[in-house]
Design a protein around this motif. Sequence first.
Motif, PDB file in Angstrom:
ATOM      1  N   VAL A 472     103.882  -0.120 -13.408  1.00  0.00           N
ATOM      2  CA  VAL A 472     103.379   0.783 -12.375  1.00  0.00           C
ATOM      3  C   VAL A 472     104.553   1.634 -11.897  1.00  0.00           C
ATOM      4  O   VAL A 472     105.577   1.095 -11.450  1.00  0.00           O
ATOM      5  CB  VAL A 472     102.771   0.005 -11.188  1.00  0.00           C
ATOM      6  N   ARG A 474     105.844   4.203  -9.182  1.00  0.00           N
ATOM      7  CA  ARG A 474     105.609   4.805  -7.864  1.00  0.00           C
ATOM      8  C   ARG A 474     106.423   6.102  -7.765  1.00  0.00           C
ATOM      9  O   ARG A 474     107.655   6.081  -7.761  1.00  0.00           O
ATOM     10  CB  ARG A 474     106.040   3.853  -6.749  1.00  0.00           C
ATOM     11  N   LYS A 506     101.345   6.084  -9.808  1.00  0.00           N
ATOM     12  CA  LYS A 506     100.852   6.124  -8.424  1.00  0.00           C
ATOM     13  C   LYS A 506     101.625   7.162  -7.617  1.00  0.00           C
ATOM     14  O   LYS A 506     102.850   7.287  -7.732  1.00  0.00           O
ATOM     15  CB  LYS A 506     101.015   4.744  -7.790  1.00  0.00           C
ATOM     16  N   GLN A 531      95.855   7.034 -13.096  1.00  0.00           N
ATOM     17  CA  GLN A 531      96.604   7.714 -12.038  1.00  0.00           C
ATOM     18  C   GLN A 531      95.961   7.365 -10.711  1.00  0.00           C
ATOM     19  O   GLN A 531      94.737   7.520 -10.539  1.00  0.00           O
ATOM     20  CB  GLN A 531      96.580   9.231 -12.257  1.00  0.00           C
ATOM     21  N   PHE A 532      96.757   6.870  -9.748  1.00  0.00           N
ATOM     22  CA  PHE A 532      96.221   6.337  -8.503  1.00  0.00           C
ATOM     23  C   PHE A 532      96.880   7.006  -7.306  1.00  0.00           C
ATOM     24  O   PHE A 532      98.032   7.433  -7.356  1.00  0.00           O
ATOM     25  CB  PHE A 532      96.453   4.818  -8.431  1.00  0.00           C
ATOM     26  N   ASP A 533      96.121   7.008  -6.210  1.00  0.00           N
ATOM     27  CA  ASP A 533      96.635   7.564  -4.963  1.00  0.00           C
ATOM     28  C   ASP A 533      97.252   6.500  -4.068  1.00  0.00           C
ATOM     29  O   ASP A 533      98.133   6.804  -3.257  1.00  0.00           O
ATOM     30  CB  ASP A 533      95.515   8.283  -4.202  1.00  0.00           C
ATOM     31  N   THR A 534      96.788   5.247  -4.175  1.00  0.00           N
ATOM     32  CA  THR A 534      97.301   4.179  -3.325  1.00  0.00           C
ATOM     33  C   THR A 534      97.891   3.074  -4.181  1.00  0.00           C
ATOM     34  O   THR A 534      97.454   2.831  -5.313  1.00  0.00           O
ATOM     35  CB  THR A 534      96.199   3.596  -2.425  1.00  0.00           C
ATOM     36  N   LEU A 535      98.882   2.375  -3.602  1.00  0.00           N
ATOM     37  CA  LEU A 535      99.538   1.290  -4.321  1.00  0.00           C
ATOM     38  C   LEU A 535      98.599   0.106  -4.503  1.00  0.00           C
ATOM     39  O   LEU A 535      98.613  -0.548  -5.565  1.00  0.00           O
ATOM     40  CB  LEU A 535     100.802   0.865  -3.567  1.00  0.00           C
ATOM     41  N   ASP A 537      95.367   0.055  -4.980  1.00  0.00           N
ATOM     42  CA  ASP A 537      94.464   0.295  -6.105  1.00  0.00           C
ATOM     43  C   ASP A 537      95.182   0.131  -7.434  1.00  0.00           C
ATOM     44  O   ASP A 537      94.639  -0.435  -8.390  1.00  0.00           O
ATOM     45  CB  ASP A 537      93.872   1.700  -6.008  1.00  0.00           C
ATOM     46  N   ALA A 538      96.411   0.646  -7.512  1.00  0.00           N
ATOM     47  CA  ALA A 538      97.167   0.555  -8.755  1.00  0.00           C
ATOM     48  C   ALA A 538      97.485  -0.891  -9.105  1.00  0.00           C
ATOM     49  O   ALA A 538      97.328  -1.329 -10.258  1.00  0.00           O
ATOM     50  CB  ALA A 538      98.460   1.364  -8.634  1.00  0.00           C
TER      51      ALA A 538
END
Length: 562
Positions: A472, A474, A506, A531-535, A537-538
Amino acid sequence: MTLRLPDVRDLLPRRDDYDLRPRTMWADLVAGLTVGVVALPLALAFGVSSGVGPAAGLVTAVIAGVVAAVLGGSRFQVSGPTGAMAVVLAPIVAQHGLASVALVTVLGGVVVLVAGLLRLGRVVTFIPWPVVEGFTLGIAAIIFLQQVPATVGVDGAVGGNTLVTAVRSVGEAAARPGAAAWALAVVALVAALMLALPRLSAAVPASLVAVVVATVLAEATGAPLDRIGALPDSLPVPTLPTASASALGDLAGAALAVAALAAIESLLSARVAASMAPEGSVYQPDRELVGQGMASVASGLFGGMPATGAIARTAVNVRSGARTRLAAVVHGLVILGVIYLATGPVSRIPLTALAGVLMVTAFRMVGAGTVRAVLGSTRADAVTFVVTAVVTVAFDLIQAVQIGLVVAAFFALRHVARASSVHREPLPGPAEPGDERIALFRLDGSMFFGASERVLTEVTDASVRGDVAVVVLRLSQVGMVDATGARALAELVGALEREGITVLVKGVQGRHLRLLTMVGVLDRLRHERHQFDTLDDAVEHARSHVRRAAEGRDVPQLDGRR
């Protein structure tokens, strides 16, 4: 469709440039007279040291001083011949001859004028302080070294390396001890008076008094010293310099060097003047370039030399109580009066007296406190300062600024690169089985050409060497991404995916999204939903991926994710 011309009204003189109230006008007249008296010996000295001659120094002080005062962007700037410009001009005169000065002056002025019209005045703010101070220290050293031949009573080679010429002059002086003794005595007298008189009264024009005393003593004793010689008793008629195609080609580089120095020195001087003004002041950098460009053009037409803002004379102007640009105009008129009324006495001034004035001026250009401050700041700033000063003395002024900027940029980029880092973080929340197969990396700082390779290597090594199934990344703390950094991220994602490691991204910032998409970072993800907006969810998706992999099943598509 109509062609719209740029608005240049802010570059033109205005009614509020002047304050015609009697009290203000009187303050400007007193300040202008003071600056004119101080500027007279400097104008003569810089004209001589440049190889153009004292008459050109006087003409420049009058014509450029008045034009720049009227058209420039500073209320307090005093312009004319300067030591830095004399240093640049001397090798040009030696290489191309005295006839080239008028054309170089006009061409350089046109370049500065165009720079002002193009609104390039703010460029000077990108020059770091250590580069400016190193440049100033180098100029001061050159000015001092240029006076060594006159100080020991020999003729120096104009345009040659100043350090080499100074050393040779000392050797030649040993064969002429009589002339050297007279020259050293006059220089010592001038220096002593210039250093002592301000301690008695700040209102005394020390340089002028020192030159007058030295001249009177030289005349009374019949000292065998070279004098300034005949000077014009009026301003010359303006003429256009001869400009053939070959001359333009030969002098283009010299004109650019002159223009660069004129712009830098003038803008720095105007900035210093604004900071010194008692009530605070602002200056217009673009208008200042326009005014200085026009001043050099006018000076060249009258047979003068390139002009710049003069920090020392500008400081005297502010400290003498100047209120408007009328003071700088009066300074030019004072020197004009000398041309018409006093060229006879001025012609008898010994050249060694002017050498003494310049030596003291060189010492005062950079204060010991400033040098200590730069050297004691950071190692990078100290190295930049020293390199700029050494290159200025040993090679070329414009090259010194360029090399100084390169050195400063190198240290700045190294600092930014070191501040850019990658950290492996623990997963948020309570630990779950399989978390050891998930690597969470936080990228900080900037992803640019100076740091991207190191970040790429650290993430790849940490991921491939361990039993990692999901990485992941960030990216929410990444401040800047350039094309090289974006390409490195794309290569990182591709390399990990080829190793069978799923990459989740993320926190891609909106300002970086277009670049990351263009270079293929997001296309190399195994799925577009990685591709994620919040940690949270990722990480949840990463754990889901590991659990299903542990059960020996492919990860099904859930809501478009894998």
